[in-house]
Design an enzyme around this catalytic site. Structure first.
Site, short mmCIF file in Angstrom:
data_model
loop_
_atom_site.label_atom_id
_atom_site.label_comp_id
_atom_site.label_asym_id
_atom_site.label_seq_id
_atom_site.Cartn_x
_atom_site.Cartn_y
_atom_site.Cartn_z
N ARG A 273 3.75 -18.11 35.89
CA ARG A 273 4.14 -17.06 34.67
C ARG A 273 3.26 -17.06 33.12
O ARG A 273 2.68 -16.06 32.86
CB ARG A 273 5.41 -16.45 34.55
CG ARG A 273 6.06 -16.17 35.62
CD ARG A 273 7.14 -15.94 35.65
NE ARG A 273 8.25 -15.11 37.17
CZ ARG A 273 9.27 -15.26 36.99
NH1 ARG A 273 10.73 -15.37 36.57
NH2 ARG A 273 9.51 -14.96 38.27
N TYR A 409 1.72 -9.56 39.53
CA TYR A 409 2.19 -11.13 40.41
C TYR A 409 2.60 -11.92 39.85
O TYR A 409 2.65 -11.75 38.81
CB TYR A 409 0.78 -11.14 41.09
CG TYR A 409 -0.37 -12.01 40.32
CD1 TYR A 409 -0.24 -11.90 38.94
CD2 TYR A 409 -1.04 -11.79 41.04
CE1 TYR A 409 -1.66 -12.26 38.55
CE2 TYR A 409 -2.93 -12.50 40.78
CZ TYR A 409 -3.03 -12.61 39.60
OH TYR A 409 -3.70 -13.36 38.89
N GLU A 410 3.37 -13.46 40.33
CA GLU A 410 4.07 -13.82 39.61
C GLU A 410 5.40 -13.91 38.96
O GLU A 410 5.83 -14.06 38.42
CB GLU A 410 3.42 -14.95 38.98
CG GLU A 410 2.18 -15.62 39.00
CD GLU A 410 2.49 -16.62 40.73
OE1 GLU A 410 4.00 -16.86 40.66
OE2 GLU A 410 1.49 -16.62 41.24
N GLY A 411 6.09 -12.12 40.11
CA GLY A 411 7.05 -11.69 38.73
C GLY A 411 6.76 -10.18 37.95
O GLY A 411 6.53 -11.06 37.15
#
Length: 546
Positions: A273, A409-411
């Site tokens: 993140r 992406y990645e949350g």
């Protein structure tokens, strides 16, 4: 940035290494990686039943990445890394992100795997796999998402059955796996989330496994890339659907304890993140440089109100100058926020628990606001180019297409905002967040920043007392307010120090002044949305919005 935001002298006392690393990374990114950006976009990764072929030039550039040790900067020395601060590894990654985001995604995912195996792996895994992952000889992936299990990780169905010899048979499929298959390396190390027999439902029953493409005996593991996605951007980054266990089960080994997958996953995710936020910074920097170059060379119309009727370069026109200044200010702000977070994580790794918690608070801000800035600056860059920005040959459009995935992406950025108000606002009884605001208050001078700090504290009090729906409804504007406040604090600090008359220092002061005068008051206006609650959002059924 490194001196006055990160405090790099507190993390390493070898300035010669810092200078050499920054210079070398810039030369590598500009000379070897940036020339690949166009072919990566136009040709892209190509799938066949035999695997995924990367575009021309990527193989040589990746070979130089490995031989140059660019992936080893902040990796542990016992695994072949250089043991330098994460902040310096971030500087390398920012250059690579600016040069070619699609190329940079391969080492970025590998960095998350290094953290996960280093923190949770067995001694044998650290001995047999970590050195080759650190060097980049064996790049790594994260296999989390399934068609029915995106943000709801607990819904995954991939299974792991014990083989009786310490290994496990992995069966199932994963989607959206970045660099899940390619021909840049002989082996790829997959970190795969799966559910063991009789595991508890939901996230409590998830385990993490190390699943190599090539097994220790040299044979091919039972896994394959079934397809790659056709995407808006990052065309040279193969986004794979991975199939495990067509012939009975891919062989894998537990990382950490059984049912400990979520803890290990968050080690990977937190690293990723921060690095995704840095992707926004890199894209913004590249888009800004291209827009400024175009504006300096594009002659169009006399300047309104000027003394001459002769056409001028468009950078002379106030609205174009406004766009360029906004691009520069937002990029500088996002960079300051990201590097400050990396510096806090570095201190956390050295045993400073308060800094580690501050890094936790900052992580959703870096990921969400950094990627929002990347998209906004890339979009402004197209506008600076005018009609030519909408034409692919100028390259301005690619930045926006590539950047657009980063808020997802990645949350997703909405998940980052939920994390801020759901977890980070109450971390350490609220002291982690409140301590950050207190440190900001102790240093800021600009009235706009003081007003924004007041507003952030008031909204934080409101959200802490609100029910869950109201808190989540206000989470995104609140995250932006917090991000702009922190970035403004760090920019004001830099402007205060940059007292010289060099173009760099004058630009630093000018862009910081724009940020404090324009961007900070904009964030102040978000307080109404942050406190509005959820009632209006649910005042009509969703079908009526169509």
């Amino acid at each position: 940035m490194l001196e006055h935001v990160v405090g790099i002298h507190e993390l390493t006392n070898d300035s010669d290494i810092v200078d050499a690393l920054l210079e070398g990374a810039a030369q590598y990114a500009e000379g070897e990686v940036e020339p690949l950006n166009r072919i990566g976009d136009t040709v892209g990764a190509k799938w066949s039943p035999d695997g995924v072929a990367m575009p021309r030039g990527f193989h040589e550039a990746y070979r130089q990445f490995v031989e140059g040790g660019w992936g080893t900067i902040s990796a542990p020395e016992e695994a072949g890394g250089q043991g330098l601060p994460l902040s310096l590894g971030a500087a390398v990654m920012e250059d690579l992100n600016a040069a070619s985001l699609a190329f940079a995604l391969c080492p970025m995912l590998t960095m998350g795997a290094i953290e996960a195996i280093g923190a949770h792996g067995s001694d044998e895994q650290k001995r047999d796999y970590l050195p080759k992952i650190v060097s980049g000889e064996w790049p790594a992936t994260m296999n989390l998402t399934e068609p029915q299990a995106g943000s709801d990780v607990g819904a995954l169905r991939t299974k792991a059955a014990p083989n009786g010899d310490g290994s496990w048979a992995i069966t199932g499929s994963k989607i959206y796996i970045t660099y899940g298959e390619h021909d840049l390396a002989d082996n790829i190390i997959h970190l795969v989330l799966a559910r063991t027999p009789d595991a508890p439902a939901g996230t409590r029953g998830i385990s993490l496994f190390l699943v190599p493409k090539v097994l220790p005996d040299g044979s091919r593991n039972d896994l394959r890339c079934a397809s790659i996605e056709h995407k808006l951007g990052i065309h040279a980054s193969p986004t794979c659907t991975m199939a495990f266990g067509d012939e009975g089960g891919a062989m894998g080994w537990l990382i950490g304890p059984e049912h400990g997958g979520m803890r290990a996953m968050f080690t990977m995710m937190n690293n990723a993140r921060l690095n995704v936020g840095l992707q926004g910074v890199g894209i913004a920097e590249a888009a800004t440089q291209r827009a400024v170059a175009y504006a300096l060379g594009r002659v169009q119309s006399a300047r309104a109100g000027g003394t001459s009727r002769n056409p001028v370069a468009i950078e002379q026109h106030p609205d174009v100058r406004r766009m360029l200044m906004r691009m520069k200010a937002l990029t500088m702000g996002a960079r300051a926020l990201a590097y400050y977070a990396f510096g806090q994580i570095d201190r956390g790794h050295r045993g400073d628990a308060q800094a580690a918690m501050r890094g936790d608070v900052l992580t959703p801000l870096v990921k969400a606001w950094g990627t929002d800035v990347g998209c906004e600056v890339a979009s402004i860059g197209i506008q600076v180019h005018g009609g030519m920005g909408f034409v692919e040959e100028t390259g301005a459009a690619q930045y926006l297409r590539d950047a657009r995935i980063a808020p997802i992406y990645e949350g997703t950025n909405g998940i980052q905002a939920a994390d801020l108000v759901g977890r980070k606002l109450g971390l350490d009884g609220g002291l982690a967040f409140d301590g950050l605001i207190a440190d900001i208050r102790a240093e800021i001078e600009a009235p706009s920043l003081v007003a924004l700090a007041d507003a952030v504290e008031l909204v934080a009090t409101t959200l802490r007392a609100a029910d869950q729906d109201d808190r989540l409804a206000g989470s995104y504007p609140f995250l932006t307010m917090c991000s702009v406040l922190t970035a403004g604090w760090l920019l004001e600090r830099q402007a205060r120090i940059a007292t010289g008359d060099s173009p760099f220092e004058r630009t630093k002061r000018a862009a910081a002044g724009y940020f404090l005068s324009v961007v900070v008051p904009e964030a102040l206006g978000l307080a109404a949305g942050a406190e509005a609650g959820a009632a209006l959002l649910y005042s009509v059924e969703a079908e009526a919005l169509a």
